[in-house]
Motif scaffolding. Structure first.
Motif, PDB file in Angstrom:
ATOM      1  N   ARG A 195       0.816  -1.218   0.000  1.00  0.00           N
ATOM      2  CA  ARG A 195       0.000   0.000   0.000  1.00  0.00           C
ATOM      3  C   ARG A 195       0.848   1.266   0.000  1.00  0.00           C
ATOM      4  N   ALA A 196       2.079   1.158   0.502  1.00  0.00           N
ATOM      5  CA  ALA A 196       2.910   2.354   0.686  1.00  0.00           C
ATOM      6  C   ALA A 196       3.362   2.974  -0.635  1.00  0.00           C
ATOM      7  N   ILE A 197       3.338   2.207  -1.722  1.00  0.00           N
ATOM      8  CA  ILE A 197       3.832   2.689  -3.016  1.00  0.00           C
ATOM      9  C   ILE A 197       2.716   2.574  -4.044  1.00  0.00           C
ATOM     10  N   PRO A 198       2.446   3.642  -4.829  1.00  0.00           N
ATOM     11  CA  PRO A 198       1.422   3.554  -5.881  1.00  0.00           C
ATOM     12  C   PRO A 198       1.728   2.413  -6.846  1.00  0.00           C
ATOM     13  N   ARG A 199       0.689   1.671  -7.208  1.00  0.00           N
ATOM     14  CA  ARG A 199       0.866   0.504  -8.075  1.00  0.00           C
ATOM     15  C   ARG A 199       0.023   0.633  -9.336  1.00  0.00           C
ATOM     16  N   THR A 200       0.483  -0.013 -10.408  1.00  0.00           N
ATOM     17  CA  THR A 200      -0.296  -0.061 -11.642  1.00  0.00           C
ATOM     18  C   THR A 200      -1.293  -1.212 -11.563  1.00  0.00           C
ATOM     19  N   ASP A 201      -2.241  -1.237 -12.500  1.00  0.00           N
ATOM     20  CA  ASP A 201      -3.208  -2.328 -12.550  1.00  0.00           C
ATOM     21  C   ASP A 201      -2.499  -3.662 -12.761  1.00  0.00           C
ATOM     22  N   GLU A 202      -1.448  -3.663 -13.556  1.00  0.00           N
ATOM     23  CA  GLU A 202      -0.705  -4.899 -13.814  1.00  0.00           C
ATOM     24  C   GLU A 202      -0.062  -5.422 -12.530  1.00  0.00           C
ATOM     25  N   GLN A 203       0.466  -4.507 -11.725  1.00  0.00           N
ATOM     26  CA  GLN A 203       1.063  -4.925 -10.458  1.00  0.00           C
ATOM     27  C   GLN A 203       0.006  -5.437  -9.489  1.00  0.00           C
ATOM     28  N   SER A 204      -1.185  -4.857  -9.538  1.00  0.00           N
ATOM     29  CA  SER A 204      -2.279  -5.345  -8.701  1.00  0.00           C
ATOM     30  C   SER A 204      -2.673  -6.757  -9.098  1.00  0.00           C
ATOM     31  N   ASP A 205      -2.685  -7.024 -10.398  1.00  0.00           N
ATOM     32  CA  ASP A 205      -2.993  -8.378 -10.870  1.00  0.00           C
ATOM     33  C   ASP A 205      -1.934  -9.367 -10.409  1.00  0.00           C
ATOM     34  N   ARG A 206      -0.659  -8.913 -10.416  1.00  0.00           N
ATOM     35  CA  ARG A 206       0.412  -9.805  -9.970  1.00  0.00           C
ATOM     36  C   ARG A 206       0.287 -10.109  -8.484  1.00  0.00           C
ATOM     37  N   LEU A 207      -0.197  -9.139  -7.706  1.00  0.00           N
ATOM     38  CA  LEU A 207      -0.406  -9.388  -6.282  1.00  0.00           C
ATOM     39  C   LEU A 207      -1.438 -10.489  -6.094  1.00  0.00           C
ATOM     40  N   GLU A 208      -2.501 -10.473  -6.902  1.00  0.00           N
ATOM     41  CA  GLU A 208      -3.534 -11.501  -6.787  1.00  0.00           C
ATOM     42  C   GLU A 208      -2.956 -12.885  -7.072  1.00  0.00           C
ATOM     43  N   VAL A 209      -2.091 -12.972  -8.083  1.00  0.00           N
ATOM     44  CA  VAL A 209      -1.443 -14.246  -8.394  1.00  0.00           C
ATOM     45  C   VAL A 209      -0.518 -14.658  -7.240  1.00  0.00           C
ATOM     46  N   THR A 210       0.206 -13.676  -6.693  1.00  0.00           N
ATOM     47  CA  THR A 210       1.105 -13.963  -5.576  1.00  0.00           C
ATOM     48  C   THR A 210       0.339 -14.504  -4.380  1.00  0.00           C
ATOM     49  N   MET A 211      -0.814 -13.905  -4.096  1.00  0.00           N
ATOM     50  CA  MET A 211      -1.618 -14.361  -2.966  1.00  0.00           C
ATOM     51  C   MET A 211      -2.119 -15.789  -3.179  1.00  0.00           C
ATOM     52  N   GLN A 212      -2.463 -16.135  -4.410  1.00  0.00           N
ATOM     53  CA  GLN A 212      -2.907 -17.492  -4.700  1.00  0.00           C
ATOM     54  C   GLN A 212      -1.781 -18.498  -4.478  1.00  0.00           C
ATOM     55  N   ARG A 213      -0.572 -18.138  -4.904  1.00  0.00           N
ATOM     56  CA  ARG A 213       0.582 -19.017  -4.664  1.00  0.00           C
ATOM     57  C   ARG A 213       0.880 -19.116  -3.174  1.00  0.00           C
ATOM     58  N   LEU A 214       0.754 -17.987  -2.487  1.00  0.00           N
ATOM     59  CA  LEU A 214       1.004 -17.973  -1.047  1.00  0.00           C
ATOM     60  C   LEU A 214       0.020 -18.880  -0.321  1.00  0.00           C
ATOM     61  N   ARG A 215      -1.214 -18.905  -0.789  1.00  0.00           N
ATOM     62  CA  ARG A 215      -2.222 -19.796  -0.192  1.00  0.00           C
ATOM     63  C   ARG A 215      -1.774 -21.247  -0.272  1.00  0.00           C
ATOM     64  N   ALA A 216      -1.364 -21.689  -1.462  1.00  0.00           N
ATOM     65  CA  ALA A 216      -0.943 -23.073  -1.641  1.00  0.00           C
ATOM     66  C   ALA A 216       0.280 -23.394  -0.780  1.00  0.00           C
ATOM     67  N   LEU A 217       1.253 -22.469  -0.750  1.00  0.00           N
ATOM     68  CA  LEU A 217       2.461 -22.706   0.031  1.00  0.00           C
ATOM     69  C   LEU A 217       2.162 -22.737   1.530  1.00  0.00           C
ATOM     70  N   THR A 218       1.244 -21.877   1.977  1.00  0.00           N
ATOM     71  CA  THR A 218       0.885 -21.847   3.395  1.00  0.00           C
ATOM     72  C   THR A 218       0.224 -23.149   3.810  1.00  0.00           C
TER      73      THR A 218
END
Length: 239
Positions: A195-218
């Motif tokens: 949240r501390a740094i402005p992000r583009t829509d593409e970076q927001s989409d990458r966060l969603e993918v990262t969270m999905q991977r994090l779910r599986a790893l967790t």
């Protein structure tokens, strides 16, 4: 008829334009607004206009629906999001909420539930599955939840129903505490820096993918941690 927002160069949309962009009917959009899922429109005279935050909230609602959230659950989730949340904050919320949700609800009637279980369930067994949190009943329909298959197998094990209830309570209690702690780590180490740094829509989409991977790893880490703890208990008992 799109006009520019006073705050930035993003266009404000009419209700028809917003509904079309969100893939909704105007009637559905107004219904969501009546539930408080989107904030009030911006008024320009007698015309109601909507901005990027309205579109982002509708996108979050649609994503939650696609991941199996009921309207009641969606209403509660949206109510917890501050009215001041911007588009980036909503993108973070979407990444967090949808990455941990099941892919979609499976709605079964009573006969289909027996087929899904691979056996004829009596009412006491159905009640036990609901009580232990692996089956949800809405009216005359049922939705299996994570752990359903395991619980069906457990019905064949010679364990009293009270023992199953106690085990389910213990798992729920400890998993709740673990979830709270992991969520706090996620908030401090991942979401706040994001949240501390402005992000583009593409970076927001990458966060969603990262969270999905994090779910599986967790999930893998939780299972591995439980196995290590079990091995430690066995070793201590053998000594």
């Amino acid at each position: 008829m799109s006009v520019l927002s006073d705050e930035d160069s993003s266009p404000l949309l009419t209700v028809d334009e917003l509904a079309a962009e969100a893939g909704l009917t105007v009637r559905t959009l107004r219904y969501y607004a009546s539930m408080g899922l989107v904030p009030p429109a911006v008024r320009r005279g007698r015309v109601a206009l909507y901005g990027r935050d309205h579109a982002a909230r509708l996108g979050l609602v649609r994503a939650l629906q696609d991941h199996g959230f009921t309207m009641s659950a969606i209403e509660k989730a949206m109510a917890r999001i501050p009215a001041s949340a911007g588009v980036e904050d909503l993108a973070v919320q979407r990444a967090v909420l949808t990455s941990w949700a099941p892919a979609g609800p499976e709605v079964l009637d009573r006969r289909q539930l027996d087929d899904r279980a691979g056996r004829a369930l009596d009412e006491e067994q159905v009640a036990l599955l609901i009580e232990t949190g692996v089956l949800e009943r809405v009216g005359r329909t049922y939705s299996p939840l994570p752990g359903f298959e395991m619980s069906i197998e457990l019905l064949d094990v010679e364990v009293p129903a009270d023992g199953i209830r106690e085990a389910a309570d213990a798992i729920e209690r400890h998993m709740g505490a673990l979830t709270d702690e992991l969520t706090e780590i996620l908030r401090r180490r991942v979401l706040e820096p994001y949240r501390a740094i402005p992000r583009t829509d593409e970076q927001s989409d990458r966060l969603e993918v990262t969270m999905q991977r994090l779910r599986a790893l967790t999930l893998q880490a939780v299972v591995s941690g439980f196995q290590r703890a079990t091995n430690a208990v066995i070793s201590r008992s053998l000594r």
